[in-house]
Design a protein around this motif. Sequence first.
Motif, short mmCIF file in Angstrom:
data_model
loop_
_atom_site.label_atom_id
_atom_site.label_comp_id
_atom_site.label_asym_id
_atom_site.label_seq_id
_atom_site.Cartn_x
_atom_site.Cartn_y
_atom_site.Cartn_z
N ASP A 29 0.82 -1.21 0.00
CA ASP A 29 0.00 0.00 0.00
C ASP A 29 0.85 1.26 0.00
OD1 ASP A 29 -2.29 -1.52 -0.05
OD2 ASP A 29 -2.76 -1.27 2.08
N ALA A 30 1.86 1.29 0.86
CA ALA A 30 2.74 2.46 0.92
C ALA A 30 3.50 2.63 -0.39
CB ALA A 30 3.72 2.33 2.09
N ALA A 31 3.96 1.52 -0.95
CA ALA A 31 4.72 1.57 -2.20
C ALA A 31 3.88 2.17 -3.32
CB ALA A 31 5.18 0.17 -2.58
N PHE A 32 2.66 1.71 -3.46
CA PHE A 32 1.84 2.19 -4.57
C PHE A 32 1.27 3.58 -4.31
CE2 PHE A 32 2.45 -2.02 -6.10
CZ PHE A 32 2.45 -1.84 -7.48
N ARG A 58 5.83 -1.17 -11.70
CA ARG A 58 4.59 -1.96 -11.66
C ARG A 58 4.84 -3.43 -12.00
NH1 ARG A 58 1.66 -5.47 -11.70
NH2 ARG A 58 -0.56 -5.51 -12.17
N ARG A 59 5.75 -3.67 -12.92
CA ARG A 59 6.01 -5.05 -13.34
C ARG A 59 6.62 -5.90 -12.23
NH1 ARG A 59 6.75 -2.37 -18.40
NH2 ARG A 59 8.97 -2.04 -18.12
N ALA A 60 7.01 -5.30 -11.13
CA ALA A 60 7.56 -6.06 -10.00
C ALA A 60 6.49 -6.91 -9.33
CB ALA A 60 8.20 -5.12 -8.99
N LYS A 68 -6.20 -4.22 -4.73
CA LYS A 68 -6.92 -3.08 -5.30
C LYS A 68 -6.00 -1.89 -5.57
CE LYS A 68 -10.87 0.02 -4.64
NZ LYS A 68 -10.32 0.99 -5.54
N VAL A 69 -5.08 -1.63 -4.69
CA VAL A 69 -4.18 -0.50 -4.88
C VAL A 69 -3.36 -0.66 -6.17
CG1 VAL A 69 -2.30 -1.42 -3.45
CG2 VAL A 69 -2.55 1.03 -3.68
N VAL A 70 -3.02 -1.88 -6.50
CA VAL A 70 -2.28 -2.15 -7.73
C VAL A 70 -3.20 -1.98 -8.94
CG1 VAL A 70 -0.94 -3.87 -9.01
CG2 VAL A 70 -0.68 -3.68 -6.52
N ARG A 71 -4.42 -2.46 -8.83
CA ARG A 71 -5.37 -2.30 -9.94
C ARG A 71 -5.67 -0.82 -10.18
NH1 ARG A 71 -7.99 -6.32 -6.97
NH2 ARG A 71 -9.74 -4.91 -6.59
N LEU A 77 -2.30 4.35 -15.00
CA LEU A 77 -1.26 4.27 -16.04
C LEU A 77 -1.82 3.92 -17.41
CD1 LEU A 77 1.88 2.49 -14.57
CD2 LEU A 77 1.69 4.82 -15.42
N HIS A 78 -2.97 3.25 -17.42
CA HIS A 78 -3.53 2.79 -18.70
C HIS A 78 -3.83 3.97 -19.62
CE1 HIS A 78 -5.59 0.18 -21.46
NE2 HIS A 78 -6.57 1.05 -21.52
N GLY A 79 -3.29 3.90 -20.79
CA GLY A 79 -3.57 4.95 -21.78
C GLY A 79 -2.71 6.20 -21.66
N VAL A 80 -1.74 6.20 -20.75
CA VAL A 80 -0.85 7.36 -20.63
C VAL A 80 0.31 7.17 -21.58
CG1 VAL A 80 0.71 8.64 -19.12
CG2 VAL A 80 -1.45 7.79 -18.22
#
Length: 82
Positions: A29-32, A58-60, A68-71, A77-80
Amino acid sequence: MPKPSGHAKQQALLTLDTAAGHLAAGRVDAAFALATRAVETGIQYRSGRVVERARTFRRAITSATPPKVVRDFDDRLHGVYL
């Protein structure tokens, strides 16, 4: 007064390094949370370098069912493309 863009982009890269440390320690959670802040800076200053480093970060996580925090991070990031 806003930070000069070079300083802000460098800070975002350092923030991603810090986020990687949190991730390595299991604090997802802190990481993301940190990584999301860095991505926002990257988008604001149109820094492809920051955004690409965020994608590498993210690939890690290679889970079939990421938290959820990753999703949420994926959604941001999607579409950037810069």
